[in-house]
Design an enzyme around this catalytic site. Structure first.
Site, short mmCIF file in Angstrom:
data_model
loop_
_atom_site.label_atom_id
_atom_site.label_comp_id
_atom_site.label_asym_id
_atom_site.label_seq_id
_atom_site.Cartn_x
_atom_site.Cartn_y
_atom_site.Cartn_z
NE ARG A 45 30.34 70.03 106.15
CZ ARG A 45 29.17 69.58 105.76
NH1 ARG A 45 28.65 69.97 104.62
NH2 ARG A 45 28.51 68.70 106.49
NE ARG A 88 38.49 66.75 108.79
CZ ARG A 88 37.23 67.19 108.73
NH1 ARG A 88 36.83 67.89 107.69
NH2 ARG A 88 36.39 66.95 109.71
CG ASP A 234 32.01 61.74 108.70
OD1 ASP A 234 32.63 62.50 107.94
OD2 ASP A 234 30.99 62.09 109.31
CG ASN A 244 27.28 61.61 111.56
OD1 ASN A 244 27.73 61.84 110.44
ND2 ASN A 244 26.22 62.24 112.03
CE LYS A 245 30.97 67.45 112.32
NZ LYS A 245 32.39 67.89 112.30
#
Length: 342
Positions: A45, A88, A234, A244-245
């Site tokens: 990841r 993804r 990301d 992002n996360k």
């Protein structure tokens, strides 16, 4: 750290990040299906690393086609890339790497050595990522002061990239320069990337780190519990909106409220020149069971419905600066981000 992904004897080997920090287990990717599974299953990841694995996946897929049909066509490569692209949807580094692999194939279709050329391109993408991480980390380290306490969310270290890291690369470079710093790492539910990966990486480097739940961001912001925030990304739109996360937006809001600098460290491959704003960034929703279970253990009522969005989008107005291998990006973001592609 670079031994978490390597190419050997025609196969790609990746460290299974689901097992860290308790076990070091490597997964061998011998073909396209293996690379797809490694990305989808969260064996690997992190946006830059996903792009690297996808690039190797294209080379592996092309080799399988050549073994079966004797040659690989443009249609075959397109099919391989589409399969990888679906793994993804949020991390743009994936699509960026696939486009590079297509660009290598197109002028050489029919060349008997095309698989070797594609493998070499995947290796180049891998090596360049490490070099870019080191460069952006040197730029970012200039933003860190001696004595800083830095909050980071999820894992944007060597494990999320080809090596060295983005957000954690900045931390590492500052530490290597002799600055006395401390890191607060959020747990990062539900995969616990902060607890399992970030803490492990920093501990390996001898960098002081404390683990906190991400829901402590408001309290610690108000109490001056940290002086800076550095996260990875990301996908970054032209206006600076950043995916992002999940949970990053919450931390950015808290930081903004208390005037704490909020930095995003990412290579240029994470910027999406096709998107004007974060409104258009696709947000991946994963299986709700990933919230209900932790390493196979049920955490809640078995039949309750659960939802899990992997990412959120932080509006550009909450970002202080972007840290890239080309330097620090200041406002106006749109102007300077566009210059990256000039």
């Amino acid at each position: 750290m670079t031994d978490h992904i390597y190419w050997k004897d025609g196969s790609l080997y990746v460290l299974d990040q689901r097992e860290l920090p308790f076990k070091r287990v490597y997964v061998r990717c011998k073909g396209l299906a293996d690379a797809v599974k490694a990305i989808e299953s969260m064996t690997v990841r992190g946006a830059p690393l996903i792009g690297i694995v996808a690039a190797y996946g294209v080379a592996l897929g092309a080799r399988e086609v050549v073994k079966t049909k004797g040659r690989c066509s443009q249609a075959d490569v397109n099919r391989i890339c589409e399969r990888l692209k679906k793994t993804r949807p949020t991390a743009v580094n994936l699509a960026w790497a696939l486009e590079r692999m297509k660009a290598v194939f197109e002028p050489s279709e029919g060349d008997p050595d095309i698989v070797d050329a594609m493998t070499e391109e995947a290796i180049s993408i891998h090596v360049e990522d490490i070099e870019n991480n080191r460069m952006l980390s040197l730029y970012g380290a200039e933003l860190i002061d001696d004595g800083d306490t830095i909050l980071t969310h999820c894992n944007a270290g060597a494990l999320a990239t080809g090596g060295y890291g983005t957000a954690l690369g900045v931390v590492r470079a500052a530490h290597e320069s002799g600055k006395r710093i401390k890191v607060l790492a959020t747990e990062t539910r539900p995969y616990m990337q902060g607890a399992r990966l970030t803490v492990w990486e920093l501990s390996q480097e001898g960098i002081p780190v404390e683990l906190i739940p991400e829901n402590h961001a408001g309290l610690l912001s108000a109490n001056k519990g940290f002086s800076k925030v550095i996260v990875g990304a990301d996908r970054i739109a032209l206006n600076g909106d950043t995916a992002n996360k999940i949970g990053t937006y919450m931390i950015a809001l808290c930081s903004h409220q208390y005037h704490i600098p909020f930095y995003v460290a990412a290579p240029i491959s994470t910027f999406d020149k096709r998107l004007e704003s974060g409104v258009h960034i696709p947000i991946e929703e994963r299986d709700g069971r990933e919230v209900k279970y932790l390493q196979g253990r049920l955490l809640t009522v078995r039949n309750v419905k659960a939802r899990y969005f992997s990412f959120d989008v932080t509006p550009a107005r909450y970002v202080t600066n972007f840290i890239t291998e080309k330097g620090i990006i200041e406002r106006p973001f749109r102007k300077y981000i566009k210059m990256l592609f000039g």
